[in-house]
Design a protein around this motif. Structure first.
Motif, PDB file in Angstrom:
ATOM      1  N   GLY A  16       0.882  -1.455  -0.102  1.00  0.00           N
ATOM      2  CA  GLY A  16       0.043  -0.198  -0.052  1.00  0.00           C
ATOM      3  C   GLY A  16       0.886   1.153   0.010  1.00  0.00           C
ATOM      4  O   GLY A  16       0.433   2.423   0.179  1.00  0.00           O
ATOM      5  N   GLY A  17       2.019   1.180  -0.226  1.00  0.00           N
ATOM      6  CA  GLY A  17       2.853   2.404  -0.074  1.00  0.00           C
ATOM      7  C   GLY A  17       2.681   3.397  -1.402  1.00  0.00           C
ATOM      8  O   GLY A  17       3.742   3.223  -2.316  1.00  0.00           O
ATOM      9  N   MET A  18       1.518   3.785  -1.664  1.00  0.00           N
ATOM     10  CA  MET A  18       1.438   4.619  -3.019  1.00  0.00           C
ATOM     11  C   MET A  18       1.973   5.715  -3.195  1.00  0.00           C
ATOM     12  O   MET A  18       2.551   6.400  -2.043  1.00  0.00           O
ATOM     13  CB  MET A  18      -0.177   5.237  -2.874  1.00  0.00           C
ATOM     14  N   ARG A  19       2.397   6.225  -4.255  1.00  0.00           N
ATOM     15  CA  ARG A  19       3.241   7.318  -4.554  1.00  0.00           C
ATOM     16  C   ARG A  19       2.144   8.532  -5.175  1.00  0.00           C
ATOM     17  O   ARG A  19       1.090   7.768  -5.976  1.00  0.00           O
ATOM     18  CB  ARG A  19       4.379   7.248  -5.338  1.00  0.00           C
ATOM     19  N   GLY A  20       2.281   9.581  -4.691  1.00  0.00           N
ATOM     20  CA  GLY A  20       1.177  10.573  -5.423  1.00  0.00           C
ATOM     21  C   GLY A  20       1.964  11.821  -5.804  1.00  0.00           C
ATOM     22  O   GLY A  20       3.116  12.085  -6.304  1.00  0.00           O
ATOM     23  N   ALA A  21       1.052  13.012  -5.342  1.00  0.00           N
ATOM     24  CA  ALA A  21       1.380  14.141  -5.952  1.00  0.00           C
ATOM     25  C   ALA A  21       2.964  14.696  -5.736  1.00  0.00           C
ATOM     26  O   ALA A  21       3.429  15.324  -6.617  1.00  0.00           O
ATOM     27  CB  ALA A  21       0.267  15.293  -5.409  1.00  0.00           C
ATOM     28  N   VAL A  22       3.095  14.387  -4.617  1.00  0.00           N
ATOM     29  CA  VAL A  22       4.583  15.173  -4.004  1.00  0.00           C
ATOM     30  C   VAL A  22       5.668  14.445  -5.000  1.00  0.00           C
ATOM     31  O   VAL A  22       6.537  15.257  -5.630  1.00  0.00           O
ATOM     32  CB  VAL A  22       4.801  14.575  -2.539  1.00  0.00           C
ATOM     33  N   SER A  23       5.730  13.336  -5.196  1.00  0.00           N
ATOM     34  CA  SER A  23       6.586  12.535  -6.017  1.00  0.00           C
ATOM     35  C   SER A  23       6.351  13.028  -7.567  1.00  0.00           C
ATOM     36  O   SER A  23       7.385  13.444  -8.157  1.00  0.00           O
ATOM     37  CB  SER A  23       6.410  11.025  -6.062  1.00  0.00           C
ATOM     38  N   LEU A  24       5.076  13.279  -7.869  1.00  0.00           N
ATOM     39  CA  LEU A  24       4.912  13.776  -9.316  1.00  0.00           C
ATOM     40  C   LEU A  24       5.467  15.236  -9.346  1.00  0.00           C
ATOM     41  O   LEU A  24       6.332  15.798 -10.391  1.00  0.00           O
ATOM     42  CB  LEU A  24       3.666  14.107  -9.628  1.00  0.00           C
ATOM     43  N   ALA A  25       5.222  16.181  -8.568  1.00  0.00           N
ATOM     44  CA  ALA A  25       5.848  17.548  -8.435  1.00  0.00           C
ATOM     45  C   ALA A  25       7.139  17.516  -8.438  1.00  0.00           C
ATOM     46  O   ALA A  25       8.181  18.336  -8.929  1.00  0.00           O
ATOM     47  CB  ALA A  25       5.165  18.289  -7.172  1.00  0.00           C
ATOM     48  N   LEU A  26       7.899  16.313  -7.694  1.00  0.00           N
ATOM     49  CA  LEU A  26       9.448  16.394  -7.530  1.00  0.00           C
ATOM     50  C   LEU A  26      10.000  15.899  -8.910  1.00  0.00           C
ATOM     51  O   LEU A  26      11.189  16.461  -9.334  1.00  0.00           O
ATOM     52  CB  LEU A  26       9.720  15.503  -6.607  1.00  0.00           C
ATOM     53  N   ALA A  27       9.157  15.317  -9.545  1.00  0.00           N
ATOM     54  CA  ALA A  27       9.614  14.793 -10.784  1.00  0.00           C
ATOM     55  C   ALA A  27       9.739  15.807 -12.003  1.00  0.00           C
ATOM     56  O   ALA A  27      10.643  15.969 -12.607  1.00  0.00           O
ATOM     57  CB  ALA A  27       8.860  13.526 -11.289  1.00  0.00           C
ATOM     58  N   LEU A  28       8.616  16.615 -11.709  1.00  0.00           N
ATOM     59  CA  LEU A  28       8.386  17.820 -12.655  1.00  0.00           C
ATOM     60  C   LEU A  28       9.577  18.765 -12.368  1.00  0.00           C
ATOM     61  O   LEU A  28      10.189  19.331 -13.142  1.00  0.00           O
ATOM     62  CB  LEU A  28       7.064  18.719 -12.303  1.00  0.00           C
ATOM     63  N   ALA A  29       9.852  18.946 -11.132  1.00  0.00           N
ATOM     64  CA  ALA A  29      10.915  19.990 -10.551  1.00  0.00           C
ATOM     65  C   ALA A  29      12.224  19.617 -11.261  1.00  0.00           C
ATOM     66  O   ALA A  29      12.994  20.528 -11.699  1.00  0.00           O
ATOM     67  CB  ALA A  29      10.784  20.037  -9.237  1.00  0.00           C
ATOM     68  N   THR A  30      12.360  18.106 -11.090  1.00  0.00           N
ATOM     69  CA  THR A  30      13.786  17.801 -12.025  1.00  0.00           C
ATOM     70  C   THR A  30      13.827  18.070 -13.427  1.00  0.00           C
ATOM     71  O   THR A  30      14.712  18.563 -13.907  1.00  0.00           O
ATOM     72  CB  THR A  30      13.765  16.316 -11.593  1.00  0.00           C
ATOM     73  N   THR A  31      12.710  17.707 -14.069  1.00  0.00           N
ATOM     74  CA  THR A  31      12.552  18.024 -15.566  1.00  0.00           C
ATOM     75  C   THR A  31      12.736  19.603 -15.775  1.00  0.00           C
ATOM     76  O   THR A  31      13.301  19.937 -16.964  1.00  0.00           O
ATOM     77  CB  THR A  31      11.311  17.485 -15.864  1.00  0.00           C
ATOM     78  N   GLU A  32      12.490  20.487 -15.020  1.00  0.00           N
ATOM     79  CA  GLU A  32      12.351  21.663 -15.222  1.00  0.00           C
ATOM     80  C   GLU A  32      13.757  22.512 -14.871  1.00  0.00           C
ATOM     81  O   GLU A  32      14.101  23.538 -15.225  1.00  0.00           O
ATOM     82  CB  GLU A  32      11.286  22.606 -14.409  1.00  0.00           C
ATOM     83  N   ASN A  33      14.273  21.792 -13.949  1.00  0.00           N
ATOM     84  CA  ASN A  33      15.749  22.265 -13.617  1.00  0.00           C
ATOM     85  C   ASN A  33      16.876  22.225 -14.791  1.00  0.00           C
ATOM     86  O   ASN A  33      17.485  21.326 -15.166  1.00  0.00           O
ATOM     87  CB  ASN A  33      16.207  21.368 -12.394  1.00  0.00           C
TER      88      ASN A  33
END
Ligand code: CMP
Length: 829
Positions: free
Chosen positions: A365-382
């Motif tokens: 049940g260790g779902m990943r959600g919005a924070v992981s997505l936002a961090l992924a996005l932050a990485t692509t924007e960097n």
């Protein structure tokens, strides 16, 4: 259209969608977060496909608005993260969290480290990507998101502990993962060449700093809240400001973890605010936060998911293999924490064992959600990062989030059903059967009566009533079952309910505005001790704890020391007033508990346990009454002032109920009602101010009460007065201890003490003195001297003893002769 208009259009369009998705998720029986993610992805996909082809008009504008909704990852995190974290922290059961803090922190902090390491090393070893980039990806996918899981738990009624572990973990691991992410990022972009040791120190500093900042800010706000009393809107606003302010200030001015600060502040408000705010204000606050939290969760999920198609557009086929390794490594890392580290914690006695089924559910049940997505996005924007690293982190993190949302989440429910975690435990089932049998058995007759009243007869009545009639038969079986069950288990169940009930009753008294917040806090912490005692033992532990809680707590002793050694009196006066109030309420509540036991618990568990519980409560009542009597004896005036206050508040409460009835029955208009309530409000505020307690430690007054000082002339007496220090002794306090070196003697201005000598103890009272023998003979104390109740004493230090003896001849002779008598009586025995 203007930019701002487009933004509003897009946002409100999404909100409209969200309001439809919630009932839809219910209807489809899928977790809301999963539906949000799916719809978000779909919107993102549609926009990517048709974004350039649609023209103007409502649909076209909406597509353009959503397309142009240029929310950076940073904005996403800054806008939504404080709200999400604060709201979760506000709703956590803090007491339960503290009980589970060891496994929660293990899962959250160590779990994040392990996950980052395992994922990083696995990907690096398998595909040869730079290690730090792999670790960065590990940190991005290390934050779990409770939204999807908790909804499932709630839906199928999962055990409370399981929810606590998962929710607690997600509360703290965002902090750990984001801090780790930031560190790895600086290592990658080379802003600060950082060694691993530096990294660890930085991490710890950020964590501890965030903890301190959040704690101080939370405490500050919860202190200010009562000033805003009865202004619910202002109170709620202040907490919203707190969530954002502490986040920004921590991140930008204090250079500590904003996430940790927000979580800590939320927990402090949860714990302190609940006690400091009025119950109605607290309800408003929680409700408002629930609404804001819902918007935040929904929007961040939708907005983050809308970016998924863009991120995945760059995916290459070989990355499926990378994703497979990432997925396996993440689950392996979680398994290491759960199956390797967690048992160690239980082995060390730091945590209760977590069951096999629970572990399996936490693993899956260790779902990943919005924070992981936002961090992924932050990485692509960097742009400081190499393009291949951005692509690598963006694609894989997104892929993994989707995997957990679309594969783990939908299968979690069946898994839990398979493990029977959706069912009540045997003990809970037994309680359920008992309750339905014992409390519903008369409903059958009630239905008969209602049917008769409304002229309904025949099958309709039987259909509606048959199940309830069956309960009556079951009730008869319960009595037999009681006889077969071991008495200890019935007794244990009764006291469990009893401590919960006690807590509830204190809250009710507080809600009825019959006691102060300080007294409530005191009483609740005492009930918590009782509850812990019941958990670790049975009735014996409960009895021991009950005897302990009427004693004087540690902070009381601190206030006493402040008076004695520093001369600051008000904290002690306040502590004694608190004690007075708390004991008076406790007496009422224990009385109510006895009635509850005789009525409800007897019904549930039978006569035997009821008798034992009653005897225990009677003992408690005695102890409390003794404590109250001791206070009354010393401060009779104050006792009567408190009783007046109690009755006045009760009268005002009754008056309020009358007004409410008059208004409900339209006898008075709302204007008249408001006017009456306003005047009542003023009187209530005045009545709620607790009378001040005067400890009566004025030296001159105390000296006047000691017989041997009475004959001395005024000038000399004033001189003697300066040598003495007034102090209060508590009931049962050992004032002098046999065998100790004597550095002072005491004159008793009020109260009574017992000199513990053989063959019979001697009682001394107002006007007497003790402790002179050690001074005169330069020998250790000859006996224990114990205060029988509260005593007002005048202390004379050995340094001043000689001065006193020189001050007045007759005084010296009197002390000497009494001392001689005492020595003689000791010699005679
Ligand atoms: P000190 O020996 O300093 O400490 C114990 C005190 O108990 C002692 O001084 C006396 O003040 C008091 N005490 C001892 N024996 C008696 C007695 N027989 N009657 C009354 N008080 C006593």
């Amino acid at each position: 259209m203007h930019d701002i208009v487009l933004t509003i259009f897009a946002l409100t369009g999404l909100l409209a969608l969200v309001s439809l998705l919630l009932p839809l998720a219910d209807r489809l029986a899928i977790p809301y977060a999963v539906l949000l993610a799916a719809v978000g992805c779909a919107i993102g996909g549609v926009i990517a496909l048709v974004g350039n082809t649609v023209g103007v008009g409502i649909v076209g504008d909406l597509v353009h608005a959503l397309d142009g909704f240029n929310l950076t990852a940073e904005a996403l995190l800054y806008i939504f993260l404080p709200v999400l974290l604060f709201e979760t922290a506000l709703n956590v059961d803090v007491q339960h969290l503290t009980e589970e803090i060891a496994p929660v922190l293990l899962l959250a902090v160590i779990g994040v480290l392990v996950s980052t390491m395992v994922v990083g090393i696995a990907l690096w070893a398998a595909f040869g990507v730079t290690l730090v980039a792999c670790l960065l990806l590990g940190a991005v996918v290390a934050t779990t998101d409770p939204v999807a899981v908790v909804a499932i738990f709630r839906d199928i009624g999962a055990p409370r502990r399981l929810s606590m572990l998962v929710e607690g973990e997600s509360l703290f691991n965002d902090a750990a993962a984001i801090a780790l992410y930031a560190l790895l990022l600086t290592m990658l972009t080379g802003e600060h060449p950082s060694s691993p040791l530096h990294a660890v120190v930085d991490f710890l500093r950020a964590f501890a700093g965030g903890l301190a900042a959040g704690y101080v800010a939370g405490l500050l706000v919860s202190r200010v809240s009562p000033v805003l009393r009865d202004h619910d809107l202002a109170e709620t606003t202040l907490t919203i400001a707190l969530a954002y302010l502490i986040f920004v200030i921590s991140e930008h001015y204090l250079a500590v973890s904003g996430v940790v600060a927000v979580v800590t502040a939320g927990l402090v408000i949860n714990h302190e605010g609940r006690r400091r705010l009025s119950p109605s204000s607290w309800k408003v606050l929680i409700r408002t936060w629930e609404q804001i939290g819902f918007w935040a969760t929904s929007l961040i999920f939708l907005l983050a998911a809308m970016m998924v198609p863009g991120l995945l557009a760059e995916a290459r086929l070989y990355q499926v293999a990378e994703l497979a390794v990432l997925t396996i490594a993440t689950f392996a890392a979680r398994a290491i924490t759960l199956y390797g580290l967690l048992p160690m914690l239980s082995g060390l006695g730091l945590a209760e064992r977590v069951g096999r089924d629970h572990k399996l559910v936490i693993l899956w049940g260790g779902m990943r959600g919005a924070v992981s997505l936002a961090l992924a996005l932050a990485t692509t924007e960097n742009t400081a990062l190499a393009p291949e690293i951005r692509q690598f982190v963006g694609v894989l993190a997104t892929g993994f989030v989707l995997f957990t949302l679309f594969v783990s989440a939908p299968t979690l429910r069946p898994l839990m059903r398979l493990l029977r975690l959706d069912q009540l435990s045997p003990a809970e089932l037994a309680l359920r059967d008992r309750v339905t049998a014992l409390y519903l058995s008369t409903i059958g007759e009630d239905i008969d009566n209602v049917a008769r009243q409304h002229g309904i007869a025949g099958a309709a009545v039987d259909n509606a009533a048959s199940w309830y009639r069956g309960r009556a038969a079951a009730a008869a079986l319960i009595a037999e079952e009681n006889a077969q069950l071991p008495p200890e288990s019935l007794l244990r169940s009764s006291i469990r309910i009893l401590v919960e009930r006690e807590q509830e009753l204190y809250r009710q008294h507080f809600d009825a505005r019959a006691m102060s917040r300080r007294a409530l806090a005191r009483l609740l912490s005492r009930t918590a001790q009782l509850r812990d005692a019941v958990k670790s033992g049975g009735i014996a532990e409960y009895r021991a704890a009950a005897a302990k809680v009427v004693g004087f707590p540690r902070d009381f002793r601190f206030d006493l020391a402040l008076q004695r050694y520093v001369g600051i009196e008000w904290p002690l006066a306040r502590a004694i007033a608190d004690r007075f109030e708390a004991q008076l309420t406790a007496r009422v509540v224990v009385d109510e508990l006895r009635a509850f036991n005789a009525d409800q618990l007897r019904r549930l568990f039978g006569d035997g346990p009821c008798k034992t519980v009653d005897a225990t409560l009677a003992t408690r009542l005695d102890l409390i009454s003794q404590a109250i009597d001791a206070l009354m004896l010393q401060y009779p005036g104050y006792a009567s002032a408190l009783q007046t206050q109690f009755l006045t508040l009760r009268a005002i409460r009754l008056e309020e109920e009358q007004y409410q009835r008059l208004r409900a029955e339209s006898i008075v208009t709302s204007e008249v009602f408001n006017d009456l309530m306003r005047s009542l409000g003023h009187r209530r505020s005045a009545a709620e101010k607790r009378p001040r307690l005067d400890l009566g430690l004025k030296r001159a007054d105390l000296v006047a009460r000691v017989a041997i000082f009475a004959q001395i002339d005024a000038r000399k007496r004033a001189k003697i007065c300066r040598l003495l220090r007034a102090q209060l002794a508590l009931p049962g306090e050992v004032i002098l201890r046999k065998g100790e070196r004597g550095d002072s003697m005491f004159f008793i201005s009020s109260g009574a003490v017992e000199v513990r000598i053989e063959p019979r103890p001697v009682r001394l009272g107002t006007g007497d003195f003790v402790g002179e023998l050690a001074m005169l003979d330069s020998r250790p104390r000859s006996a224990d001297v114990v205060a029988l109740g509260f005593c007002q004493l005048l202390r004379l230090s050995s340094r001043d003893f000689d001065r006193l003896m020189r001050a007045d001849d007759s005084l010296r002779e009197q002390i000497r002769s009494i001392a001689d008598q005492r020595r003689d009586s000791a010699a005679a025995n």
